[in-house]
Design a protein around this motif. Structure first.
Motif, PDB file in Angstrom:
ATOM      1  N   ILE A  54       0.811  -1.263   0.086  1.00  0.00           N
ATOM      2  CA  ILE A  54      -0.109   0.076   0.197  1.00  0.00           C
ATOM      3  C   ILE A  54       1.075   1.325   0.005  1.00  0.00           C
ATOM      4  O   ILE A  54       0.666   2.134  -0.729  1.00  0.00           O
ATOM      5  N   VAL A  55       2.074   1.374   0.699  1.00  0.00           N
ATOM      6  CA  VAL A  55       2.750   2.271   0.761  1.00  0.00           C
ATOM      7  C   VAL A  55       4.236   1.915   0.503  1.00  0.00           C
ATOM      8  O   VAL A  55       4.314   0.525   0.513  1.00  0.00           O
ATOM      9  N   LYS A  56       4.978   2.925   0.233  1.00  0.00           N
ATOM     10  CA  LYS A  56       6.601   2.454  -0.280  1.00  0.00           C
ATOM     11  C   LYS A  56       7.536   3.536   0.520  1.00  0.00           C
ATOM     12  O   LYS A  56       7.081   4.579   0.538  1.00  0.00           O
ATOM     13  N   GLY A  57       8.349   3.045   1.170  1.00  0.00           N
ATOM     14  CA  GLY A  57       9.364   3.909   1.631  1.00  0.00           C
ATOM     15  C   GLY A  57      10.521   4.269   0.927  1.00  0.00           C
ATOM     16  O   GLY A  57      10.818   3.567   0.151  1.00  0.00           O
ATOM     17  N   ILE A  58      10.845   5.432   1.083  1.00  0.00           N
ATOM     18  CA  ILE A  58      11.684   5.884   0.374  1.00  0.00           C
ATOM     19  C   ILE A  58      12.958   6.513   1.358  1.00  0.00           C
ATOM     20  O   ILE A  58      12.865   7.516   2.172  1.00  0.00           O
ATOM     21  N   ARG A  59      14.212   5.955   1.340  1.00  0.00           N
ATOM     22  CA  ARG A  59      15.060   6.045   2.531  1.00  0.00           C
ATOM     23  C   ARG A  59      16.057   7.320   2.248  1.00  0.00           C
ATOM     24  O   ARG A  59      15.870   7.737   1.192  1.00  0.00           O
ATOM     25  N   GLY A  60      16.728   7.425   3.391  1.00  0.00           N
ATOM     26  CA  GLY A  60      17.735   8.484   3.311  1.00  0.00           C
ATOM     27  C   GLY A  60      17.092   9.881   3.597  1.00  0.00           C
ATOM     28  O   GLY A  60      15.751  10.056   3.736  1.00  0.00           O
ATOM     29  N   ALA A  61      18.259  10.829   3.360  1.00  0.00           N
ATOM     30  CA  ALA A  61      17.582  12.460   3.699  1.00  0.00           C
ATOM     31  C   ALA A  61      16.565  12.682   2.639  1.00  0.00           C
ATOM     32  O   ALA A  61      16.589  12.162   1.484  1.00  0.00           O
ATOM     33  N   GLN A  62      15.571  13.535   2.757  1.00  0.00           N
ATOM     34  CA  GLN A  62      14.515  13.950   1.869  1.00  0.00           C
ATOM     35  C   GLN A  62      13.763  12.854   1.480  1.00  0.00           C
ATOM     36  O   GLN A  62      12.937  12.959   0.540  1.00  0.00           O
ATOM     37  N   GLY A  63      13.880  11.672   2.270  1.00  0.00           N
ATOM     38  CA  GLY A  63      13.001  10.600   1.940  1.00  0.00           C
ATOM     39  C   GLY A  63      11.533  10.785   2.680  1.00  0.00           C
ATOM     40  O   GLY A  63      11.177  11.927   3.065  1.00  0.00           O
ATOM     41  N   GLY A  64      10.962   9.618   2.387  1.00  0.00           N
ATOM     42  CA  GLY A  64       9.581   9.511   3.274  1.00  0.00           C
ATOM     43  C   GLY A  64       8.733   8.186   2.663  1.00  0.00           C
ATOM     44  O   GLY A  64       9.302   7.395   2.337  1.00  0.00           O
ATOM     45  N   TYR A  65       7.475   8.503   2.731  1.00  0.00           N
ATOM     46  CA  TYR A  65       6.701   7.644   2.284  1.00  0.00           C
ATOM     47  C   TYR A  65       5.428   8.091   1.060  1.00  0.00           C
ATOM     48  O   TYR A  65       5.233   9.241   1.080  1.00  0.00           O
ATOM     49  N   VAL A  66       5.550   7.087  -0.140  1.00  0.00           N
ATOM     50  CA  VAL A  66       4.592   7.491  -1.117  1.00  0.00           C
ATOM     51  C   VAL A  66       3.581   6.306  -1.174  1.00  0.00           C
ATOM     52  O   VAL A  66       3.765   5.044  -0.643  1.00  0.00           O
ATOM     53  N   LEU A  67       2.373   6.440  -1.814  1.00  0.00           N
ATOM     54  CA  LEU A  67       1.439   5.362  -2.065  1.00  0.00           C
ATOM     55  C   LEU A  67       2.451   4.613  -3.090  1.00  0.00           C
ATOM     56  O   LEU A  67       2.770   4.934  -3.913  1.00  0.00           O
ATOM     57  N   SER A  68       2.137   3.210  -2.872  1.00  0.00           N
ATOM     58  CA  SER A  68       2.852   2.367  -3.928  1.00  0.00           C
ATOM     59  C   SER A  68       1.945   2.002  -5.098  1.00  0.00           C
ATOM     60  O   SER A  68       2.165   1.380  -6.014  1.00  0.00           O
ATOM     61  N   LYS A  69       0.674   2.380  -4.871  1.00  0.00           N
ATOM     62  CA  LYS A  69      -0.164   2.603  -6.249  1.00  0.00           C
ATOM     63  C   LYS A  69      -1.224   3.552  -6.117  1.00  0.00           C
ATOM     64  O   LYS A  69      -1.440   4.000  -5.077  1.00  0.00           O
ATOM     65  N   PRO A  70      -2.144   3.844  -7.250  1.00  0.00           N
ATOM     66  CA  PRO A  70      -3.036   4.826  -7.184  1.00  0.00           C
ATOM     67  C   PRO A  70      -4.215   4.819  -6.267  1.00  0.00           C
ATOM     68  O   PRO A  70      -4.596   3.399  -5.889  1.00  0.00           O
ATOM     69  N   ALA A  71      -4.587   5.617  -5.565  1.00  0.00           N
ATOM     70  CA  ALA A  71      -5.596   5.612  -4.627  1.00  0.00           C
ATOM     71  C   ALA A  71      -6.782   5.135  -4.879  1.00  0.00           C
ATOM     72  O   ALA A  71      -7.629   4.452  -4.248  1.00  0.00           O
ATOM     73  N   HIS A  72      -7.198   5.069  -6.310  1.00  0.00           N
ATOM     74  CA  HIS A  72      -8.335   4.348  -6.696  1.00  0.00           C
ATOM     75  C   HIS A  72      -8.243   2.901  -6.685  1.00  0.00           C
ATOM     76  O   HIS A  72      -9.172   2.005  -6.883  1.00  0.00           O
ATOM     77  N   GLU A  73      -7.026   2.407  -6.717  1.00  0.00           N
ATOM     78  CA  GLU A  73      -6.852   0.767  -6.643  1.00  0.00           C
ATOM     79  C   GLU A  73      -6.614   0.131  -5.087  1.00  0.00           C
ATOM     80  O   GLU A  73      -6.323  -0.724  -5.076  1.00  0.00           O
ATOM     81  N   ILE A  74      -6.905   1.322  -4.204  1.00  0.00           N
ATOM     82  CA  ILE A  74      -6.713   0.827  -2.659  1.00  0.00           C
ATOM     83  C   ILE A  74      -8.195   0.992  -2.043  1.00  0.00           C
ATOM     84  O   ILE A  74      -8.518   2.081  -2.025  1.00  0.00           O
ATOM     85  N   SER A  75      -8.634  -0.117  -1.552  1.00  0.00           N
ATOM     86  CA  SER A  75      -9.824   0.020  -0.920  1.00  0.00           C
ATOM     87  C   SER A  75      -9.644   0.037   0.684  1.00  0.00           C
ATOM     88  O   SER A  75      -8.506  -0.169   1.182  1.00  0.00           O
ATOM     89  N   VAL A  76     -10.608   0.681   1.502  1.00  0.00           N
ATOM     90  CA  VAL A  76     -10.281   0.688   2.829  1.00  0.00           C
ATOM     91  C   VAL A  76     -10.138  -0.409   3.506  1.00  0.00           C
ATOM     92  O   VAL A  76      -9.405  -0.662   4.542  1.00  0.00           O
ATOM     93  N   GLY A  77     -10.931  -1.728   2.850  1.00  0.00           N
ATOM     94  CA  GLY A  77     -10.812  -2.946   3.372  1.00  0.00           C
ATOM     95  C   GLY A  77      -9.177  -3.217   3.225  1.00  0.00           C
ATOM     96  O   GLY A  77      -8.824  -4.037   4.263  1.00  0.00           O
ATOM     97  N   ASP A  78      -8.664  -2.922   2.122  1.00  0.00           N
ATOM     98  CA  ASP A  78      -7.351  -3.254   1.952  1.00  0.00           C
ATOM     99  C   ASP A  78      -6.528  -2.804   3.111  1.00  0.00           C
ATOM    100  O   ASP A  78      -5.424  -3.431   3.707  1.00  0.00           O
ATOM    101  N   ILE A  79      -6.626  -1.495   3.682  1.00  0.00           N
ATOM    102  CA  ILE A  79      -6.121  -0.928   4.388  1.00  0.00           C
ATOM    103  C   ILE A  79      -6.272  -1.566   5.816  1.00  0.00           C
ATOM    104  O   ILE A  79      -5.195  -1.841   6.762  1.00  0.00           O
ATOM    105  N   LEU A  80      -7.327  -1.683   6.276  1.00  0.00           N
ATOM    106  CA  LEU A  80      -7.922  -2.145   7.655  1.00  0.00           C
ATOM    107  C   LEU A  80      -7.276  -3.723   7.699  1.00  0.00           C
ATOM    108  O   LEU A  80      -6.853  -3.869   8.827  1.00  0.00           O
ATOM    109  N   ARG A  81      -7.552  -4.339   6.692  1.00  0.00           N
ATOM    110  CA  ARG A  81      -7.034  -5.893   7.066  1.00  0.00           C
ATOM    111  C   ARG A  81      -5.618  -5.769   7.144  1.00  0.00           C
ATOM    112  O   ARG A  81      -4.956  -6.611   7.824  1.00  0.00           O
ATOM    113  N   ALA A  82      -4.649  -4.921   6.402  1.00  0.00           N
ATOM    114  CA  ALA A  82      -3.415  -4.935   6.713  1.00  0.00           C
ATOM    115  C   ALA A  82      -2.952  -4.328   8.047  1.00  0.00           C
ATOM    116  O   ALA A  82      -2.276  -5.185   8.674  1.00  0.00           O
ATOM    117  N   LEU A  83      -3.619  -3.549   8.844  1.00  0.00           N
ATOM    118  CA  LEU A  83      -3.497  -3.129   9.855  1.00  0.00           C
ATOM    119  C   LEU A  83      -4.100  -4.037  11.229  1.00  0.00           C
ATOM    120  O   LEU A  83      -3.406  -3.997  12.104  1.00  0.00           O
TER     121      LEU A  83
END
Lengths: 154, 154
Positions: A54-83
DNA sequence: CTAATTCCTATTAAATCACTCGGCTTTCAA
DNA sequence: TTGAAAGCCGAGTGATTTAATAGGAATTAG
């Protein structure tokens, strides 16, 4: 029968990330501050989201996180089941047919009850895509238009 | 996001009681033995069911419990809510309009998510009446017809 | 009376929750 | 090349909840 803070905080974090999707990598500290969640704790939730793509980490300075696929391909179910793990109300209701635990599943009356609850929960959360929540978040914050920080509650 | 044993054991106990409804008062010890549940623990669940008028206790020797209204007037939702408390996935989704906790409920995007989950759960359990489960239990046990004890799992 | 039974309260071991903390690794920017 | 910014990882902890167990008082049929 409550969601833990994992599911609640985690969903808010992903929405926050999705809202700022075109700002490049978002540091966890930013999300934590905007959402009023401890960064240390958020850090524990991220691996669950990363593991299922669901998310992808980008390491190092100026790094952070981004979605690893478009928001319309991620359901709330995907997120909640992951967590939270599977959203079934009891253990014995598994993926359909794969009854691991419950031995006398033939004569088990309550099983059908749990199945119906399970199905209704999963149908509900799978029917909501992250993109919808992003739209709604932007709309609500434009109407209110007090602050640009995407502060969410619950 | 799991039901506790309160809900699982309690529902089985009520079904057991409903199946033996015309045998007069049923002692807890009988239910406990048939269902393989500790009697001491069951004893703790009963007050919750009594308080909302699902079962009625008859004290003294030859006493026991009976349903306090016909099985077709008791929904699984009534039983589970009595045992588990409200079935909402988060605190802030209350009975409709009575938002006690969540302050910024206007700008809260996730709230709608919890509301949809909550509604689907409650619709599901309110749509199943105890009488249906009793029918099913009797039917299943006739087909299997091995033992007359209503042993349920899950 | 007495045995069976509901009813009520207290205690407890184990698990889970919601964090915190410290240290390590990776990477960019100056 | 070095330092700071970030992600990554695992251990530890106090509080709460869970799932029981235990003991005893009140009530009633026989």
């Amino acid at each position: 029968m409550k969601l833990s803070t994992r599911g609640r905080y985690g969903l808010r974090a992903v929405i926050d990330l999705a809202v700022h999707d075109n700002d490049g990598a978002i540091a966890l500290s930013q999300i934590a501050e905007r959402q009023g969640i401890s960064m240390n704790y958020l850090e524990q939730l991220i691996p669950k989201l990363r593991k299922v793509g669901i998310v992808k980490g980008i390491r190092g300075a100026q790094g952070g996180y981004v979605l690893s696929k478009p928001a319309h391909e991620i359901s709330v179910g995907d997120i909640l089941r992951a967590l939270e793990g599977d959203l079934n109300p009891v253990e014995c209701v598994e993926v359909m047919g794969t009854d691991t635990t419950c031995t006398n599943s033939d004569t088990c009356v309550t099983k059908n009850v749990w199945k119906r609850i399970s199905d209704s929960i999963n149908d509900a959360v799978d029917g909501i895509m992250l993109s919808e929540l992003v739209e709604e978040s932007k709309r609500v914050n434009n109407e209110a238009s007090t602050d640009t920080s995407q502060k969410l509650n619950c």
